[in-house]
Design a protein around this motif. Structure first.
Motif, PDB file in Angstrom:
ATOM      1  N   ALA A   1       0.821  -1.212   0.000  1.00 19.75           N
ATOM      2  CA  ALA A   1       0.000   0.000   0.000  1.00 19.75           C
ATOM      3  C   ALA A   1       0.858   1.267   0.000  1.00 19.75           C
ATOM      4  O   ALA A   1       0.650   2.184  -0.807  1.00 19.75           O
ATOM      5  N   LEU A   2       1.846   1.313   0.894  1.00 27.09           N
ATOM      6  CA  LEU A   2       2.694   2.508   0.989  1.00 27.09           C
ATOM      7  C   LEU A   2       3.579   2.672  -0.244  1.00 27.09           C
ATOM      8  O   LEU A   2       3.813   3.792  -0.708  1.00 27.09           O
ATOM      9  N   GLY A   3       4.068   1.548  -0.781  1.00 26.93           N
ATOM     10  CA  GLY A   3       4.881   1.606  -1.990  1.00 26.93           C
ATOM     11  C   GLY A   3       4.103   2.147  -3.170  1.00 26.93           C
ATOM     12  O   GLY A   3       4.621   2.942  -3.972  1.00 26.93           O
ATOM     13  N   GLY A   4       2.832   1.732  -3.288  1.00 31.77           N
ATOM     14  CA  GLY A   4       1.991   2.237  -4.376  1.00 31.77           C
ATOM     15  C   GLY A   4       1.769   3.734  -4.283  1.00 31.77           C
ATOM     16  O   GLY A   4       1.846   4.458  -5.285  1.00 31.77           O
ATOM     17  N   LEU A   5       1.510   4.222  -3.083  1.00 35.77           N
ATOM     18  CA  LEU A   5       1.292   5.658  -2.884  1.00 35.77           C
ATOM     19  C   LEU A   5       2.544   6.459  -3.218  1.00 35.77           C
ATOM     20  O   LEU A   5       2.479   7.497  -3.898  1.00 35.77           O
ATOM     21  N   CYS A   6       3.685   5.977  -2.749  1.00 32.96           N
ATOM     22  CA  CYS A   6       4.947   6.702  -2.991  1.00 32.96           C
ATOM     23  C   CYS A   6       5.346   6.669  -4.463  1.00 32.96           C
ATOM     24  O   CYS A   6       5.923   7.628  -4.972  1.00 32.96           O
ATOM     25  N   PHE A   7       5.050   5.568  -5.147  1.00 24.25           N
ATOM     26  CA  PHE A   7       5.347   5.505  -6.585  1.00 24.25           C
ATOM     27  C   PHE A   7       4.567   6.590  -7.319  1.00 24.25           C
ATOM     28  O   PHE A   7       5.101   7.295  -8.177  1.00 24.25           O
ATOM     29  N   TRP A   8       3.294   6.708  -6.991  1.00 18.98           N
ATOM     30  CA  TRP A   8       2.420   7.661  -7.683  1.00 18.98           C
ATOM     31  C   TRP A   8       2.836   9.107  -7.417  1.00 18.98           C
ATOM     32  O   TRP A   8       2.836   9.949  -8.316  1.00 18.98           O
ATOM     33  N   PHE A   9       3.211   9.390  -6.178  1.00 21.15           N
ATOM     34  CA  PHE A   9       3.525  10.775  -5.789  1.00 21.15           C
ATOM     35  C   PHE A   9       5.026  11.027  -5.649  1.00 21.15           C
ATOM     36  O   PHE A   9       5.427  12.004  -5.005  1.00 21.15           O
ATOM     37  N   ALA A  10       5.854  10.199  -6.263  1.00 23.14           N
ATOM     38  CA  ALA A  10       7.311  10.327  -6.120  1.00 23.14           C
ATOM     39  C   ALA A  10       7.838  11.729  -6.462  1.00 23.14           C
ATOM     40  O   ALA A  10       8.618  12.296  -5.684  1.00 23.14           O
ATOM     41  N   PRO A  11       7.460  12.325  -7.598  1.00 17.86           N
ATOM     42  CA  PRO A  11       8.004  13.671  -7.905  1.00 17.86           C
ATOM     43  C   PRO A  11       7.620  14.699  -6.852  1.00 17.86           C
ATOM     44  O   PRO A  11       8.445  15.537  -6.460  1.00 17.86           O
TER      45      PRO A  11
ATOM     46  N   ARG B   1      10.995   5.545  -7.275  1.00 19.29           N
ATOM     47  CA  ARG B   1      10.027   4.684  -7.959  1.00 19.29           C
ATOM     48  C   ARG B   1      10.567   3.255  -8.140  1.00 19.29           C
ATOM     49  O   ARG B   1       9.819   2.281  -8.009  1.00 19.29           O
ATOM     50  N   ALA B   2      11.855   3.141  -8.420  1.00 17.98           N
ATOM     51  CA  ALA B   2      12.446   1.807  -8.564  1.00 17.98           C
ATOM     52  C   ALA B   2      12.336   1.029  -7.254  1.00 17.98           C
ATOM     53  O   ALA B   2      12.008  -0.165  -7.247  1.00 17.98           O
ATOM     54  N   GLN B   3      12.566   1.696  -6.135  1.00 22.39           N
ATOM     55  CA  GLN B   3      12.472   1.020  -4.840  1.00 22.39           C
ATOM     56  C   GLN B   3      11.025   0.695  -4.473  1.00 22.39           C
ATOM     57  O   GLN B   3      10.750  -0.343  -3.864  1.00 22.39           O
ATOM     58  N   CYS B   4      10.109   1.566  -4.842  1.00 19.33           N
ATOM     59  CA  CYS B   4       8.690   1.331  -4.535  1.00 19.33           C
ATOM     60  C   CYS B   4       8.171   0.056  -5.196  1.00 19.33           C
ATOM     61  O   CYS B   4       7.365  -0.679  -4.612  1.00 19.33           O
ATOM     62  N   VAL B   5       8.609  -0.206  -6.414  1.00 17.45           N
ATOM     63  CA  VAL B   5       8.170  -1.405  -7.142  1.00 17.45           C
ATOM     64  C   VAL B   5       8.545  -2.679  -6.382  1.00 17.45           C
ATOM     65  O   VAL B   5       7.807  -3.668  -6.403  1.00 17.45           O
ATOM     66  N   CYS B   6       9.658  -2.638  -5.692  1.00 19.63           N
ATOM     67  CA  CYS B   6      10.176  -3.839  -5.004  1.00 19.63           C
ATOM     68  C   CYS B   6       9.739  -3.950  -3.543  1.00 19.63           C
ATOM     69  O   CYS B   6      10.040  -4.951  -2.884  1.00 19.63           O
ATOM     70  N   MET B   7       9.045  -2.945  -3.033  1.00 19.24           N
ATOM     71  CA  MET B   7       8.709  -2.946  -1.605  1.00 19.24           C
ATOM     72  C   MET B   7       7.937  -4.169  -1.125  1.00 19.24           C
ATOM     73  O   MET B   7       8.176  -4.661  -0.014  1.00 19.24           O
ATOM     74  N   PRO B   8       6.981  -4.716  -1.888  1.00 18.68           N
ATOM     75  CA  PRO B   8       6.253  -5.895  -1.391  1.00 18.68           C
ATOM     76  C   PRO B   8       7.138  -7.102  -1.125  1.00 18.68           C
ATOM     77  O   PRO B   8       6.721  -8.038  -0.429  1.00 18.68           O
TER      78      PRO B   8
END
Length: 471
Positions: free
Chosen positions: A346-356, A377-384
């Motif tokens: 959940a947190l990774g998805g939010l951070c990917f979307w709002f990364a900039p 964004r690269a790290q967010c993809v791998c968070m799960p």
């Protein structure tokens, strides 16, 4: 029923999921507050300049390296304490608690003295250059002065959690964290102390947190007591703490080394990419280090939720393993894995979307935003995938398997990140730096999964054997 007996009954008979949740909520909040006030330094320092942001990021790796010893003694003693209390051996648990705290105070004083004596060569070794060395030294000076209180706070937090008193640990963290966020802008901007102001705020707040945590013991709210006569002079006591805390030392120590390497490669590849960004080499070196420092702080803030949940899980695993309730340990481990995966997804998805937007909130330098967005964004993809390794090393540390815990805790930054950055940064330049951590996460999850599955199967087998023996 006395305090010790009541706590034993609670830890070994309360349903596992609500028990972990009750212990995890305070630890999650305390970890998030710790992450917030660590991130607050970067946030406010970033308003000064890109060079100041880079300087704070460079010193942060030194800070985490020193704090690794706080985790080592705190979690090492905590692992022993949970299992000893599970076996109803409170006196031995108290000896480990007092000895761990004494060791932390002594180490903190040594780091404060010798760190400041050799501060300039230390920060240059971390990657500081002529453009940010003054800011790095101003920040590092007070961070090191605050190390005795900082290490003591880390140890006290873990000792309280080990005996299931997470609420008191939360109060200590909250008191320092809230004050830190208030002091940062006051000292940095109002009193015009610059980067030194952020460090002073952190040091003062660590001291206050330490004092608040100590009151839980002095008011008699804990099972264990802090007594000078319980401080051991026997090397084997500290050997046992270090043996059980070794996974934390490897995990935190390698993380710090990895951060130092990340900063140095970010500066080098950023300077090489200066022409593509239409900036000077020194500007791009600072921009790359600043971007990766911001990403590291944001990632740690997100990851702290899982670490907090894990710290609620660990005393449950330790108590029940000591009491030979293997089915409860297995249930706790599965719950830890599943819930942590949900949190990070959940947190990774939010951070990917709002990364900039997240990177821009720290620093409006377009080069910092561009570099930071790609890396985050690269790290967010791998968070799960992260909870696989975390569940492994926290479980092994809790049940007294330091070798397995050290192996699994060393994978992410030692076995994979360090070799990868040595390959990817020279090969792909700044892009390699941005994606190294994500690649390390994937490989860590793949390598940790067999350990976790075998662990769960063995707990199931041991539980059946225990049930058969009792019948």
């Amino acid at each position: 029923m006395n305090n010790e007996a009541a706590q034993f009954k609670k830890m070994t008979e309360t349903p596992v999921k609500p028990l972990i949740a009750s212990l995890a909520v305070p630890t999650i909040i305390s970890m998030l507050i710790t992450a917030i006030y660590n991130t607050a330094d970067t946030f406010f320092v970033a308003k000064i300049s890109t060079a100041a942001t880079a300087a704070a990021g460079l010193v942060f790796s030194l800070m985490t390296l020193v704090q690794a010893f706080g985790f080592t003694f705190g979690l090492g003693a905590g692992s022993l304490i949970s299992r000893l209390l599970g076996r109803r051996e409170a006196d031995a648990a108290e000896r480990f608690a007092c000895s761990a705290l004494a060791a932390g105070v002594v180490l903190g004083i040594l780091f404060a003295v010798f760190g400041n004596l050799y501060l300039e060569p230390i920060v240059r070794l971390l990657g500081a250059d002529d453009g940010n060395v003054a800011d790095a030294m101003a920040y590092g000076k007070y961070i090191l002065i605050g190390m005795p209180a900082s290490l003591s706070s880390f140890i006290l937090n873990n000792l309280l959690r080990a005996e299931g008193k997470a609420k008191f640990a939360l109060i200590g963290i909250m008191s320092g964290g809230i004050l830190n966020v208030a002091l940062d802008p006051l000292l940095i901007f109002t009193f015009k102390m610059g980067t030194a102001g952020a460090a002073v705020a952190t040091a003062v707040c660590q001291l206050i947190s330490c004092a608040v945590l100590l009151t839980a013991y002095f008011r008699g709210k804990t099972i264990l007591k802090l007594r000078l006569r319980q401080v051991s002079l026997k090397p084997r006591t500290y050997g046992a703490i270090l043996k059980n805390g070794m996974p934390s030392l490897f995990r935190q120590g390698l993380s710090s080394i990895a951060t130092i390497m990340l900063n140095r490669y970010a500066a080098a590849t950023g300077a090489l990419a200066a022409a593509a960004f239409m900036a000077s080499e020194q500007e791009m070196a600072s921009a790359a280090v600043a971007a990766m420092s911001i990403v590291t702080k944001v990632f740690m803030a997100i990851f702290s939720a899982v670490i907090g949940f894990g710290q609620g899980y660990q005393p449950v695993a330790g108590y029940n393993y000591g009491a030979k309730k293997f089915g409860r340990v297995r249930e706790a481990a599965v719950f830890m894995w599943v819930v942590s995966t949900c949190i990070l997804t959940a947190l990774g998805g939010l951070c990917f979307w709002f990364a900039p937007e997240i990177i821009h909130a720290f620093r409006d330098d377009p080069n910092v935003v561009k570099i930071g967005t790609a890396a985050l964004r690269a790290q967010c993809v791998c968070m799960p995938l992260l909870p696989i390794g975390v569940t492994c090393n926290m479980s092994f540390q809790s049940i007294g398997k330091p070798l397995l815990s050290t192996i699994t805790s060393s994978m992410r930054q030692g076995l994979f990140f360090i070799p990868l950055i040595l390959i990817l940064a020279p090969t792909f330049g700044l892009t390699g730096v941005e994606y190294t951590q994500a690649a390390a996460e994937v490989l860590t999850a793949a390598a940790s999964l067999p350990f976790l599955l075998v662990f769960l199967r063995r707990l199931k087998r041991d539980d059946k054997a225990q049930q058969t023996e009792q019948n």
